[in-house]
Enzyme design. Structure first.
Site, PDB file in Angstrom:
ATOM      1  NE  ARG A 111     -73.073-100.800 -44.901  1.00 38.27           N
ATOM      2  CZ  ARG A 111     -72.078-101.528 -44.409  1.00 38.27           C
ATOM      3  NH1 ARG A 111     -70.897-101.530 -45.023  1.00 38.27           N
ATOM      4  NH2 ARG A 111     -72.246-102.244 -43.316  1.00 38.27           N
ATOM      5  CE  LYS A 159     -73.427 -98.077 -42.412  1.00 35.57           C
ATOM      6  NZ  LYS A 159     -74.623 -98.399 -41.606  1.00 35.57           N
ATOM      7  CG  HIS A 172     -79.941-101.315 -47.865  1.00 38.18           C
ATOM      8  ND1 HIS A 172     -78.624-100.912 -47.675  1.00 38.18           N
ATOM      9  CD2 HIS A 172     -80.279-101.992 -46.733  1.00 38.18           C
ATOM     10  CE1 HIS A 172     -78.206-101.315 -46.486  1.00 38.18           C
ATOM     11  NE2 HIS A 172     -79.181-101.972 -45.910  1.00 38.18           N
ATOM     12  NE  ARG A 189     -75.640-104.046 -46.787  1.00 35.69           N
ATOM     13  CZ  ARG A 189     -74.357-104.282 -46.477  1.00 35.69           C
ATOM     14  NH1 ARG A 189     -73.484-104.477 -47.429  1.00 35.69           N
ATOM     15  NH2 ARG A 189     -73.968-104.330 -45.218  1.00 35.69           N
ATOM     16  CG  HIS A 227     -73.657-106.717 -41.233  1.00 34.65           C
ATOM     17  ND1 HIS A 227     -74.559-107.722 -41.507  1.00 34.65           N
ATOM     18  CD2 HIS A 227     -74.132-105.623 -41.899  1.00 34.65           C
ATOM     19  CE1 HIS A 227     -75.522-107.276 -42.284  1.00 34.65           C
ATOM     20  NE2 HIS A 227     -75.295-106.010 -42.539  1.00 34.65           N
ATOM     21  CE1 TYR A 250     -80.586-109.834 -45.365  1.00 34.18           C
ATOM     22  CE2 TYR A 250     -78.748-109.651 -43.843  1.00 34.18           C
ATOM     23  CZ  TYR A 250     -79.528-109.131 -44.853  1.00 34.18           C
ATOM     24  OH  TYR A 250     -79.218-107.890 -45.368  1.00 34.18           O
TER      25      TYR A 250
END
Length: 278
Positions: free
Chosen positions: A146, A170, A243, A246, A269, A278
Site C-alpha cells: 500500500r 494495517k 492502489h 497493487r 489482507h 480478484y
C-alpha cells in the site's frame, strides 16, 4: 491499532456528524437522526453510497464504544438501513503495458545513470527525481504494498542477503515479502544515488525513499509520481494510482496460478473475503 490516516478520517466523520446535529453528539445518536444524516449525505451532498456507508460504519463504531463506556444501552446505527453499493471489480494494468513502461524507463534505473549524480546540483536532482519516481512504481508494482506501507519503509526493511522486505501494514502487523533479483538490484542502485546526493552513509532507521531534498515521502508526492510515470505509457488510459498497481500484481499472480491464500498473505489482507474480489 488503526493507521494515523484512518484515525484522521474517522475523527473527521464524527466532527461532520456533530456539525450536522448542532447539539450534544451522544444525545443525537438516535435512529431518526442518523437516518436524517444519511439522507443529507446522499441527497443534499450527493456523496457516493460507498462513502456514506463508511460514515455510517464510523457512527456504528462510535456507538459501540459508548456502549462499552456505559453511555448508550444499544446501538442505534444498527437500525438504520445502509445504501446499496455497486460491486466494483478491481481496475488493473495489463502486463504488456507495464512491460512497455519498464522498457521506456530502464535508463532512469541504470548503473550508468547513477554516475551522473554527483551532489545537489540541478542535473543531479533531475536525474535523482526520475530514479525516485521509477523506484516508487517498481516497489508498488513488484510487491503490491500500500502507499502508506511504501512511505513507512526504512533502509533496514530490506534484507538483500535473503531478498526479502519487511512491511508494517494495517493494524501494525508485520509481514515479509520476497523480492525478485532485479528489484533488489534497483533498490541497491537507488540507495547509492541517495548517498551520492546527501554525501553520507545511511543508517537502517533512515527512510528507504526520500525526496530530492532528503525529506520523507508523503502521499501526494507518491500519487503524483505514479501519475507522471504511467502517463508516459500510451496504452494506460484509465486511473493512474498506487492502489491500481497493487491490483495489477494481484491479478497477474492469480492469472499465473497463485492461490488466493498466498495472495492474501502477500497483500496483507486480514480476511480472505478481501482477496476473493480478484
Amino acid at each position: 491499532r488503526y493507521s494515523p490516516r484512518t484515525a484522521r478520517i474517522y475523527s473527521e466523520v464524527l466532527g461532520d456528524f456533530e456539525s450536522f446535529v448542532s447539539g450534544d453528539i451522544v444525545e443525537s445518536l438516535t435512529p431518526q437522526m442518523i437516518r436524517s444524516y444519511e439522507v443529507n449525505l446522499l441527497d443534499s451532498r450527493k456523496l457516493d453510497p460507498r462513502t456514506v456507508n463508511m460514515h455510517l460504519s464510523v457512527l456504528s463504531g462510535f456507538c459501540r464504544f459508548l456502549m462499552k463506556d456505559g453511555r448508550l444501552k444499544s446501538n442505534p446505527a444498527r437500525l438504520v438501513s445502509r445504501p446499496k453499493m455497486e460491486k466494483r471489480l478491481p481496475v488493473f494494468y495489463r502486463e504488456d503495458s507495464m512491460e512497455e513502461y519498464y522498457d521506456s524507463t530502464d535508463c532512469n534505473a541504470s548503473e550508468e545513470n547513477l554516475e551522473l549524480i554527483r551532489g545537489e546540483d540541478a542535473l543531479s536532482k533531475d536525474i535523482y527525481s526520475r530514479r525516485l519516481d521509477r523506484m516508487i512504481v517498481s516497489l508498488l508494482y513488484s510487491t503490491g504494498i500500500r502507499r502508506s506501507e511504501l512511505i513507512s519503509l526504512t533502509v533496514g526493511s530490506v534484507d538483500f542477503s535473503r531478498r526479502t522486505m519487511k512491511v508494517r501494514g494495517k493494524g501494525d502487523k508485520m509481514r515479509e515479502i520476497p523480492l525478485v533479483p532485479s528489484l533488489c538490484e534497483e533498490i541497491s542502485l537507488y540507495l547509492q544515488s541517495v548517498e551520492s546526493m546527501e554525501g553520507c552513509k545511511r543508517s537502517a532507521s533512515d527512510p528507504l525513499l526520500v525526496t530530492p531534498k532528503g525529506g520523507k515521502l508523503y502521499p501526494v508526492l507518491v500519487d503524483r509520481a505514479v501519475k507522471r510515470e504511467l502517463g508516459q505509457v500510451g496504452s494506460i488510459t484509465g486511473r493512474k494510482s498506487p492502489h491500481v498497481l497493487r491490483h495489477s500484481l494481484a491479478t497477474e499472480l492469480l492469472n499465473e496460478g497463485a492461490d488466493l491464500n498466498s495472495i492474501k498473505e502477500l497483500l496483507g489482507h486480514s480476511s480472505l473475503a478481501a482477496t476473493q474480489v480478484y
